[in-house]
Design an enzyme around this catalytic site. Structure first.
Site, PDB file in Angstrom:
ATOM      1  N   GLY A  12       0.775  -1.241   0.000  1.00 40.49           N
ATOM      2  CA  GLY A  12       0.000   0.000   0.000  1.00 40.49           C
ATOM      3  C   GLY A  12       0.802   1.284   0.000  1.00 40.49           C
ATOM      4  O   GLY A  12       0.279   2.334   0.371  1.00 40.49           O
ATOM      5  N   ASN A  14       1.859   2.991  -2.632  1.00 39.99           N
ATOM      6  CA  ASN A  14       1.284   3.915  -3.622  1.00 39.99           C
ATOM      7  C   ASN A  14       0.006   4.542  -3.085  1.00 39.99           C
ATOM      8  O   ASN A  14      -0.223   5.744  -3.233  1.00 39.99           O
ATOM      9  CB  ASN A  14       1.024   3.200  -4.952  1.00 39.99           C
ATOM     10  CG  ASN A  14       2.252   3.188  -5.833  1.00 39.99           C
ATOM     11  OD1 ASN A  14       2.655   4.227  -6.363  1.00 39.99           O
ATOM     12  ND2 ASN A  14       2.876   2.028  -5.961  1.00 39.99           N
ATOM     13  N   MET A  89      -3.329  -7.035  -7.462  1.00 41.86           N
ATOM     14  CA  MET A  89      -2.691  -8.060  -8.292  1.00 41.86           C
ATOM     15  C   MET A  89      -3.720  -9.011  -8.905  1.00 41.86           C
ATOM     16  O   MET A  89      -3.639 -10.236  -8.733  1.00 41.86           O
ATOM     17  CB  MET A  89      -1.650  -8.820  -7.470  1.00 41.86           C
ATOM     18  CG  MET A  89      -0.587  -7.904  -6.858  1.00 41.86           C
ATOM     19  SD  MET A  89       0.142  -6.729  -8.008  1.00 41.86           S
ATOM     20  CE  MET A  89       1.681  -7.531  -8.331  1.00 41.86           C
ATOM     21  N   HIS A 108       2.259   0.406 -12.977  1.00 37.45           N
ATOM     22  CA  HIS A 108       3.059  -0.800 -13.212  1.00 37.45           C
ATOM     23  C   HIS A 108       4.539  -0.423 -13.169  1.00 37.45           C
ATOM     24  O   HIS A 108       4.930   0.595 -13.743  1.00 37.45           O
ATOM     25  CB  HIS A 108       2.692  -1.417 -14.566  1.00 37.45           C
ATOM     26  CG  HIS A 108       3.424  -2.694 -14.818  1.00 37.45           C
ATOM     27  ND1 HIS A 108       3.081  -3.878 -14.187  1.00 37.45           N
ATOM     28  CD2 HIS A 108       4.496  -2.973 -15.588  1.00 37.45           C
ATOM     29  CE1 HIS A 108       3.919  -4.825 -14.569  1.00 37.45           C
ATOM     30  NE2 HIS A 108       4.783  -4.297 -15.421  1.00 37.45           N
ATOM     31  N   LEU A 143      -3.824  -7.565 -19.844  1.00 33.32           N
ATOM     32  CA  LEU A 143      -2.836  -7.375 -18.779  1.00 33.32           C
ATOM     33  C   LEU A 143      -1.920  -6.182 -19.085  1.00 33.32           C
ATOM     34  O   LEU A 143      -1.230  -6.190 -20.113  1.00 33.32           O
ATOM     35  CB  LEU A 143      -2.011  -8.664 -18.631  1.00 33.32           C
ATOM     36  CG  LEU A 143      -0.903  -8.647 -17.573  1.00 33.32           C
ATOM     37  CD1 LEU A 143      -1.503  -8.533 -16.175  1.00 33.32           C
ATOM     38  CD2 LEU A 143      -0.042  -9.893 -17.700  1.00 33.32           C
ATOM     39  N   GLU A 173       7.098   6.068  -8.941  1.00 36.31           N
ATOM     40  CA  GLU A 173       5.695   5.645  -8.919  1.00 36.31           C
ATOM     41  C   GLU A 173       4.879   6.591  -8.048  1.00 36.31           C
ATOM     42  O   GLU A 173       3.804   7.053  -8.422  1.00 36.31           O
ATOM     43  CB  GLU A 173       5.567   4.222  -8.352  1.00 36.31           C
ATOM     44  CG  GLU A 173       6.147   3.140  -9.227  1.00 36.31           C
ATOM     45  CD  GLU A 173       5.804   1.744  -8.691  1.00 36.31           C
ATOM     46  OE1 GLU A 173       4.680   1.512  -8.229  1.00 36.31           O
ATOM     47  OE2 GLU A 173       6.694   0.873  -8.725  1.00 36.31           O
TER      48      GLU A 173
HETATM   49  C1  GAR Z   1       4.137  -1.396  -7.028  1.00 42.05           C
HETATM   50  O1  GAR Z   1       5.496  -1.444  -7.396  1.00 42.05           O
HETATM   51  C2  GAR Z   1       3.249  -1.466  -8.255  1.00 42.05           C
HETATM   52  O2  GAR Z   1       3.771  -0.779  -9.372  1.00 42.05           O
HETATM   53  C3  GAR Z   1       3.209  -2.952  -8.497  1.00 42.05           C
HETATM   54  O3  GAR Z   1       3.087  -3.515  -7.210  1.00 42.05           O
HETATM   55  C4  GAR Z   1       3.735  -2.667  -6.266  1.00 42.05           C
HETATM   56  C5  GAR Z   1       2.753  -2.365  -5.160  1.00 42.05           C
HETATM   57  O4  GAR Z   1       3.398  -1.656  -4.147  1.00 42.05           O
HETATM   58  N1  GAR Z   1       2.115  -3.328  -9.345  1.00 42.05           N
HETATM   59  C6  GAR Z   1       2.198  -4.279 -10.269  1.00 42.05           C
HETATM   60  O5  GAR Z   1       3.179  -4.959 -10.439  1.00 42.05           O
HETATM   61  C7  GAR Z   1       0.929  -4.478 -11.089  1.00 42.05           C
HETATM   62  N2  GAR Z   1       1.184  -5.315 -12.227  1.00 42.05           N
HETATM   63  P1  GAR Z   1       2.563  -0.866  -3.069  1.00 42.05           P
HETATM   64  O6  GAR Z   1       1.521  -1.859  -2.523  1.00 42.05           O
HETATM   65  O7  GAR Z   1       3.554  -0.471  -2.037  1.00 42.05           O
HETATM   66  O8  GAR Z   1       1.908   0.306  -3.755  1.00 42.05           O
END
Ligand code: GAR
Length: 199
Positions: A12, A14, A89, A108, A143, A173
């Site tokens: 979490g 982001n 996910m 992503h 995807l 990000e």
């Molecule tokens: C992030 O790096 C996001 O870009 C990635 O999962 C992580 C979640 O981190 N998402 C993917 O790979 C989607 N295909 P977070 O829970 O700390 O935000």
């Protein structure tokens, strides 16, 4: 006031960055609900600590169509203007995407279309690219595939590990997701084929 829904499955960070920008007024919106398909997601704890509405909709053992119907029913009462996938996910069905046309964003950790799917940072290192980064895109039923709203590049250093590269990408990000949300909420963009023209 525009309303955001956040969907997450894990850490979490982001979501936290978005919530900080909402709290400071840098994003003019409210977070209507935080939904997780995993009851143990740390992102849910962060949301609860912040006093936000949370919803746990476990996806284990459910097929995609049934789960997405449940997700639509869960989201509807919160009337989101924009749905932000923040480490959520799961692939969403066409029926879900149709329900919220051009109102779903995903982040992503690669420069799409390179390295879609799981472990994007690992894929980038294994391939040997010298530059990677992150992408915020509108979500379609494929995807990591919808029209790209924003990207940011970061260098890949010779001594990088998955951890160091992931950390460098994550910083970007956190920055571009909020910027993308501001653009999406403002409506000052148009989608021309695959191209998102901002301004
Ligand atoms: C992030 O790096 C996001 O870009 C990635 O999962 C992580 C979640 O981190 N998402 C993917 O790979 C989607 N295909 P977070 O829970 O700390 O935000």
């Amino acid at each position: 006031m525009k309303r955001l829904a956040i969907l997450l499955s894990g850490r979490g960070s982001n979501f936290e960055a978005i919530a900080n920008n909402v709290a400071s007024g840098a994003i003019e919106a409210s977070i209507a609900v935080v939904i997780s398909n995993r009851p143990e997601a740390r992102g849910l704890d962060i949301a609860r600590q912040r006093g936000l509405d949370t919803l746990v909709l476990p996806s284990k053992g459910m097929d995609r169509e049934a789960y997405d119907r449940c997700l639509i029913d869960g989201l509807r009462p919160f009337q989101p203007d924009l749905i932000c996938l923040a480490g959520f996910m799961r692939l969403l069905s066409a029926a879900f995407v149709r329900e919220f046309p051009n109102r779903i964003l995903n982040i992503h950790p690669s420069l799409l279309p390179a390295f879609s799917g799981l472990d994007a940072q690992h894929q980038a290192l294994a391939y040997g690219v010298k530059v990677s980064g992150c992408t915020v895109h509108f979500v379609d039923e494929y995807l990591d595939a919808g029209p790209i709203l924003l990207q940011a590049a970061v260098p890949v250093h010779d001594r990088d590990t998955e951890e160091t590269l992931s950390a460098r990408i994550l910083e970007e990000e956190h920055r571009i997701y909020s910027e993308a949300i501001r653009i999406a909420l403002s409506g000052r963009y148009r989608i021309d084929g695959r191209r998102v023209i901002v301004g």
